[in-house]
Design an enzyme around this catalytic site. Structure first.
Site, PDB file in Angstrom:
ATOM      1  CB  SER A  72      33.923  35.007  44.783  1.00 52.10           C
ATOM      2  OG  SER A  72      33.132  34.265  43.889  1.00 52.10           O
TER       3      SER A  72
ATOM      4  CE1 TYR B 113      35.043  38.649  41.170  1.00 51.19           C
ATOM      5  CE2 TYR B 113      34.474  36.414  40.970  1.00 51.19           C
ATOM      6  CZ  TYR B 113      34.262  37.768  41.683  1.00 51.19           C
ATOM      7  OH  TYR B 113      33.480  38.039  42.664  1.00 51.19           O
TER       8      TYR B 113
END
Ligand code: NAP
Length: 244
Positions: free
Chosen positions: A139, A153
């Site tokens: 990401s 995350y």
């Protein structure tokens, strides 16, 4: 090709495009059988074989069952897309408990390691395989850090980037290429899952291209990495993030 978390969002787009490019596809999911079966129907409509396998990628025995199912359904594995991933509700570090942290790292990182291990066992030319490709879904958060939202995350995706570098070197001479993709803000259900379905609306103006991306735009990068056109590419992670 096996796609973890292939039932929805980015993974489902990868499955549909892979079928167009003549891959047989194994669609892994954890909870949404109906969504997984709908993706399998699309794969079958392209004349390709599809299998649907429930497995929580963070559970070692379930990962082993997933790959055993691929062995019996297809008899070979060319591409693993380590796509399954989760994010938890936005908060600062001081509010995060250890259950949350463990779950995020278990699914996003350990799950990807376990799936890659099973794939390498089957792909490695040193172990009798025919080579293959592993693609890790990272990401842009790995670069941005996601402060006051989900630094857990973001850090899990940073781990994925390092995993891509390390594993690529470990298996390069065993016929396996390992690369990653860092999507930016992509229009999927993941944002609703952690509590901000309209995050794209809030952040659109911070993206140089002034818009969120679509799952199919990520899928196109995955299919490039999966195919012969990227035959000399390994150990790198491609940003698909509109310049962010
Ligand atoms: P999504 O729409 O929420 O879909 C998540 C998928 O993962 C679903 O198929 C889900 O299965 C599956 N899954 C969740 N936990 C799992 C587990 N423990 N074991 C197996 N499968 C599991 O997510 P997405 O937006 O497509 O994201 C896909 C990947 O891209 C993730 O790794 C995410 O971190 C990454 N990413 C997304 C964005 C974005 O903006 N969307 C940006 C950067 C990176 P069920 O359908 O059964 O629940």
């Amino acid at each position: 090709m096996v796609i973890t978390g292939g039932s929805r969002g980015v993974g489902a787009a990868v499955a549909r495009l892979a079928a167009e490019r003549e891959f047989d596809v194994c669609i892994n999911y954890v909870s949404d059988l109906k969504a997984a079966e709908e993706v399998a129907d699309v794969v079958a409509s392209h004349g390709r074989r599809a299998c649907v396998v429930q497995a929580d990628v963070s559970v070692e025995a379930e990962v082993e069952s997933l790959f055993a199912a691929i062995d019996s359904e297809f008899g070979r594995l060319d591409v693993l897309v380590n796509n399954a991933g989760i994010a938890k509700p936005q908060m600062s570090l001081v509010q995060m408990d250890s259950d949350r942290l463990r779950r995020v790292f278990d699914v996003n990182v350990i799950g990807s390691f376990l799936c890659a291990r099973e794939a390498v066992k089957r792909m490695s030319t040193e172990l009798g395989g025919a080579g293959g490709v592993i693609i890790n879904m990272s990401s842009a958060a790995a670069r941005l850090g996601s402060p006051h939202e989900f630094i857990d995350y973001a850090a899990s995706k940073g781990a994925m980037d390092t995993f891509t570098v390390g594993l690529s070197k470990e298996v390069a001479d065993a016929g396996i290429r390992v690369n990653g993709i860092r999507p930016g803000l992509i229009d999927t259900e993941i944002h609703a899952s952690y509590g901000e379905p309209n995050r794209a609306v809030r952040l659109r103006s911070s993206i140089p291209m002034q818009r969120e991306g679509s799952a199919i735009e990520v899928a196109h990068a995955v299919l490039w990495l999966a195919g012969e056109e990227s035959s000399y590419v390994t150990g790198t992670t491609v940003d698909v993030s509109g310049g962010r």
